[in-house]
Design a protein around this motif. Structure first.
Motif, PDB file in Angstrom:
ATOM      1  N   MET A   1      29.343  44.463  30.623  1.00  0.00           N
ATOM      2  CA  MET A   1      30.518  44.827  31.412  1.00  0.00           C
ATOM      3  C   MET A   1      30.127  45.140  32.852  1.00  0.00           C
ATOM      4  N   MET A   2      28.970  45.786  33.016  1.00  0.00           N
ATOM      5  CA  MET A   2      28.513  46.075  34.378  1.00  0.00           C
ATOM      6  C   MET A   2      28.249  44.788  35.147  1.00  0.00           C
ATOM      7  N   TRP A   3      27.563  43.838  34.475  1.00  0.00           N
ATOM      8  CA  TRP A   3      27.250  42.563  35.115  1.00  0.00           C
ATOM      9  C   TRP A   3      28.521  41.797  35.477  1.00  0.00           C
ATOM     10  N   LEU A   4      29.341  41.524  34.474  1.00  0.00           N
ATOM     11  CA  LEU A   4      30.459  40.605  34.653  1.00  0.00           C
ATOM     12  C   LEU A   4      31.616  41.215  35.423  1.00  0.00           C
ATOM     13  N   LEU A   5      31.953  42.479  35.167  1.00  0.00           N
ATOM     14  CA  LEU A   5      33.141  43.081  35.760  1.00  0.00           C
ATOM     15  C   LEU A   5      32.864  43.802  37.068  1.00  0.00           C
ATOM     16  N   TYR A   6      31.760  44.505  37.123  1.00  0.00           N
ATOM     17  CA  TYR A   6      31.514  45.334  38.308  1.00  0.00           C
ATOM     18  C   TYR A   6      30.630  44.638  39.343  1.00  0.00           C
ATOM     19  N   ILE A   7      29.423  44.239  38.944  1.00  0.00           N
ATOM     20  CA  ILE A   7      28.476  43.686  39.909  1.00  0.00           C
ATOM     21  C   ILE A   7      28.982  42.379  40.514  1.00  0.00           C
TER      22      ILE A   7
END
Length: 280
Positions: A78-84
């Protein structure tokens, strides 16, 4: 500096602090705050839905190569795809480019520039307000997602060091993207279009190819700081393989700091020198 009438012109630091104080409230209650609320709220709702479904035994943990993916790995994805790769660049584009462009569109730039303050203070103060606003709203949403996702198939403390690293990465990413797009907003006439092309056209394209062009992106250095090891054969693992030649953590931090300082200084210099024509 003191005028003949005895008036002392405010320093750059004092002027920046004043603009920051005025801009922070405006940003928190602006129409863009709705965009920010949707961006940071949607992943939290998704995490809550996953947690409820799992608790109700309606959804098992996803599997990759027959192995279940735990809560820590889901949080990392989720951090990779949505935030970063999405939220941080979007916030940089829509907030960073608006620091000067909104004042031009609203025809309030003249009011600011006729005040006895350095013009660059307008950019610096509004940039600090952007950074404070986005960090205070984005980082708590990440903590909520961690509390919802991390206990799924693991313990809440298992990935806590990774959470701390993620919060730092997001703050640095917001800092760098905001500075770059503050310069774009001060320099070009249609900054949002240029920002979107850069963040979602140029960066994803050049990251897929070997060579030095990827060093001309912010994403190259931000993604090198991400602490997550993605499950093999996942969509995110393919993205990480494209960064096999990523710079070291210290080099990435230094590069992002240099990018932020140079871009923000350039934005300030642009505002100091450029004459803005307000359309009637």
């Amino acid at each position: 500096m003191t005028s003949p009438a005895g008036f002392t012109k405010p320093t750059l630091l004092a002027s920046t602090a004043r603009i920051f104080d005025l801009s922070l409230g405006q940003m928190l209650w602006s129409r863009r705050s709705v965009l920010l609320a949707l961006l940071v709220g949607a992943p939290v709702l998704l995490a809550a839905a996953l947690r409820i479904a799992l608790s109700a035994d309606r959804l098992g943990l996803p599997q990759i190569n027959g192995a279940r993916v735990g809560g820590a790995a889901l949080f990392g994805m989720m951090m990779w795809l949505l935030y970063i790769r999405f939220i941080v660049p979007v916030l940089g584009v829509f907030y960073g480019t608006s620091l000067i462009a909104d004042e031009v569109d609203d025809k309030t730039l003249t009011y600011l520039f006729t005040r006895p303050i350095p013009r660059a203070a307008v950019v610096f103060g509004k940039y600090l307000a952007y950074l404070t606003c986005t960090v205070l709203l984005v980082l708590p949403s990440v903590v909520l997602i961690y509390l919802l996702i991390a206990p799924m198939g693991g313990t809440i403390g298992e990935a806590f060091p990774t959470l701390v690293a993620d919060l730092g990465v997001l703050a640095i990413g917001l800092m760098a993207y905001g500075a770059v797009f503050a310069f774009v907003g001060a320099r070009v006439k249609r900054p949002v279009v240029v920002g979107l092309v850069f963040a979602f056209g140029w960066e994803p394209a050049v990251l897929l190819f070997p060579g030095y062009l990827k060093r001309l992106t912010v994403a190259y250095y931000v993604q090198a700081l991400v602490p997550h090891a993605m499950p093999q054969d996942s969509g995110v693992s393919l993205m990480t393989q494209a960064l096999a030649d990523a710079p070291s953590l210290p080099a990435s931090v230094v590069a992002l700091a240099v990018i932020s300082v140079v871009a923000l200084w350039s934005a300030g210099r642009t505002v100091e020198k450029r004459e803005y024509v307000l359309e009637q």
